[in-house]
Design an enzyme around this catalytic site. Structure first.
Site, PDB file in Angstrom:
ATOM      1  N   ASN A 172     -20.183 -41.367  28.753  1.00  0.00           N
ATOM      2  CA  ASN A 172     -20.735 -41.686  30.077  1.00  0.00           C
ATOM      3  C   ASN A 172     -21.916 -42.655  30.017  1.00  0.00           C
ATOM      4  O   ASN A 172     -22.134 -43.443  30.928  1.00  0.00           O
ATOM      5  CB  ASN A 172     -21.118 -40.409  30.831  1.00  0.00           C
ATOM      6  CG  ASN A 172     -22.110 -39.561  30.061  1.00  0.00           C
ATOM      7  OD1 ASN A 172     -22.240 -39.654  28.837  1.00  0.00           O
ATOM      8  ND2 ASN A 172     -22.816 -38.698  30.777  1.00  0.00           N
ATOM      9  N   GLU A 192     -27.491 -32.668  22.107  1.00  0.00           N
ATOM     10  CA  GLU A 192     -27.738 -32.777  23.550  1.00  0.00           C
ATOM     11  C   GLU A 192     -26.393 -32.503  24.213  1.00  0.00           C
ATOM     12  O   GLU A 192     -25.483 -33.326  24.174  1.00  0.00           O
ATOM     13  CB  GLU A 192     -28.259 -34.165  23.898  1.00  0.00           C
ATOM     14  CG  GLU A 192     -28.988 -34.213  25.237  1.00  0.00           C
ATOM     15  CD  GLU A 192     -28.105 -34.683  26.374  1.00  0.00           C
ATOM     16  OE1 GLU A 192     -27.475 -33.801  27.005  1.00  0.00           O
ATOM     17  OE2 GLU A 192     -28.045 -35.877  26.626  1.00  0.00           O
ATOM     18  N   CYS A 196     -24.611 -35.092  32.434  1.00  0.00           N
ATOM     19  CA  CYS A 196     -24.807 -33.728  31.936  1.00  0.00           C
ATOM     20  C   CYS A 196     -25.944 -32.992  32.639  1.00  0.00           C
ATOM     21  O   CYS A 196     -25.935 -31.771  32.725  1.00  0.00           O
ATOM     22  CB  CYS A 196     -25.070 -33.764  30.429  1.00  0.00           C
ATOM     23  SG  CYS A 196     -26.392 -34.889  29.935  1.00  0.00           S
ATOM     24  N   GLU A 224     -34.743 -35.719  22.348  1.00  0.00           N
ATOM     25  CA  GLU A 224     -34.704 -37.164  22.276  1.00  0.00           C
ATOM     26  C   GLU A 224     -35.830 -37.689  23.164  1.00  0.00           C
ATOM     27  O   GLU A 224     -36.245 -37.046  24.112  1.00  0.00           O
ATOM     28  CB  GLU A 224     -33.349 -37.698  22.734  1.00  0.00           C
ATOM     29  CG  GLU A 224     -32.220 -37.293  21.793  1.00  0.00           C
ATOM     30  CD  GLU A 224     -30.869 -37.855  22.180  1.00  0.00           C
ATOM     31  OE1 GLU A 224     -30.222 -38.438  21.303  1.00  0.00           O
ATOM     32  OE2 GLU A 224     -30.463 -37.679  23.340  1.00  0.00           O
TER      33      GLU A 224
END
Length: 441
Positions: A85, A192, A226, A419
């Site tokens: 994505n 993640e 997400c 991150e």
């Protein structure tokens, strides 16, 4: 890279242009971070003893002037595995801190969006990056620093004994496989993963701002994010008014060719298979008793067609693609499948709540904990709610903003590690402690 992302992922051009701005911000940020990666000096108290030294005639020697320091050191060869994505931004979120920490990155993009990473690698080859830090595959040389392929390629990279660290972005199921594979050789892992985020709209919220936030939290990137706040909790006293405003705005979303910069606000889903998966969730929601107020069907009519285009031609094109109307569900309950599982599509679920205590409890029922949002005019209330949310990121009066300066990651099944931000460097470097004896034996 912009066109490659739009072409493969189907995201509107306006969004992928913004991705490039975020990439530039991330690269600038970590280029500054790189020069600050130092350790600490720690003065140690006197009184350390070396007992029963056999090399000299002493049973105890008192030492003084001791101190220690720490060093941040790279892991070496690292593997990054990206999602489809955000093929460009997801790559740079791994590449920038990896290089800042002194590592070499082997990156495998999703097989569904491979070209963006290849274009980024070509650009990187024209910079002053050391050879091998980040390279790509071309016709003349098979270089494994960037691998395009399916999950089997990823598994081979993870299993390689020369790899010291793995960073993965993707679904929970795939993340569990990565984690298990990396554990066999005790590699450092950051993950993640997915989410089922809650967006809370309090009765004192600015209604227009909250509706816009709900739209961004559910339909940006065609609903394939997400962190999306798909569980929209609205205080009962304003639920009807909020719903009316939301319906009015969602019905105006322009669906069309993602390459149309000026008109298109929502493009197709990533694939036919994924579209069918999302539509199955819509049907399941209806079967379990939720009310589909709008959308939730494959786009086959001329509603929402972008103005100023050849309607017949465009409708024929959209019907062949993976387009669907944005969906709004009402009368939802916490135990419904659409409120528990990550759909990863443009499906918004409205849930009513009465008190702050109630909504916090219900919002935190999810096994995920990637993000959440709060809309309120009372900033003290916002901070109080944010402190109780079990999520890695909480937005107050906005949604889906992820600056490079702030750490990004989730609680629980939404992942491990962070991150972005200085905190990201803890996942791309390892610490060494050095003890120095400054006294005399």
């Amino acid at each position: 890279m912009i066109l490659a992302t739009t072409f493969f992922a189907g995201r509107p051009l306006a969004e992928t242009i913004d991705d490039v701005n975020c990439v530039i911000e991330c690269l600038h940020y970590f280029s500054g971070v790189a020069s600050t990666m130092s350790g600490r000096h720690i003065s140690l108290p006197d009184g350390f003893h070396m007992q029963t030294l056999t090399c000299i005639n002493a049973s105890s020697v008192r030492l003084g002037g001791s101190f220690g320091y720490t060093r941040r050191e790279p892991y070496g060869t690292c593997v990054g595995i990206g999602a489809w994505n955000y093929p460009l931004l997801g790559l740079v979120w791994k590449l920038a801190p990896a290089i800042a920490g002194g590592n070499a990155l082997c990156f495998k993009p999703s097989e569904m969006t491979p070209l963006t990473a290849l274009e980024m690698a070509k650009l990187a080859s024209d910079t002053s990056l050391p050879a091998g830090a980040f390279n790509y595959l071309n016709d003349d040389l098979f270089n494994t620093q960037l691998m395009a392929g399916d999950g089997e390629i990823g598994q081979q990279l993870i299993a390689n004994e020369k790899v010291a660290k793995v960073s993965f972005t993707g679904s929970l199921a795939s993340g569990q496989e990565v984690y298990q594979s990396a554990a066999k050789s005790i590699k450092r892992v950051s993950l993640e993963l997915g989410g089922k985020s809650a967006l809370i709209v309090c009765e004192d919220a600015n209604l227009d701002q909250a509706v816009l936030g709900a739209i961004l939290a559910n339909y940006y990137s065609n609903g394939q994010v997400c962190s999306n706040g798909t569980r929209v909790f609205v205080q009962s006293s304003i639920l009807e008014k909020f719903t009316d405003h939301l319906l009015t705005r969602v019905k105006k979303i322009n669906i069309g060719n993602p390459l149309d910069l000026t008109q298109t606000q929502m493009g197709p889903l990533i694939s036919k298979k994924h579209l069918e998966r999302v539509l199955r969730y819509v049907h399941l929601g209806i079967e379990e008793g939720a009310t589909c107020l709008y959308g939730g069907d494959r786009l086959i009519h001329d509603e929402n067609i972008v103005a100023g285009t050849d309607i017949a031609r465009l409708e024929k094109t959209l019907c062949k693609g993976n387009f669907m109307n944005p969906c709004i569900f009402s009368n939802c309950t916490d135990d419904m499948t659409i409120c528990k599982e990550e759909i990863f599509g443009p499906v918004l679920c409205l849930l009513a709540f009465t008190t702050d205590e109630e909504v916090i409890h219900r919002a935190n029922l999810s096994p995920y904990g990637l993000a959440s949002g709060i809309f309120t005019s009372d900033i003290r209330r916002g901070h109080a709610l944010a402190s109780q949310m079990k999520a890695g990121t909480v937005w107050i009066n906005t949604y889906n903003i992820a600056p490079a300066e702030l750490p990004w990651g989730g609680y629980y099944k939404s992942g491990i590690g962070r991150e972005n931000g200085l905190e990201a460097m803890n996942d791309w470097t390892q610490f060494k402690s050095v003890f120095v004896e400054g006294g005399y034996l």
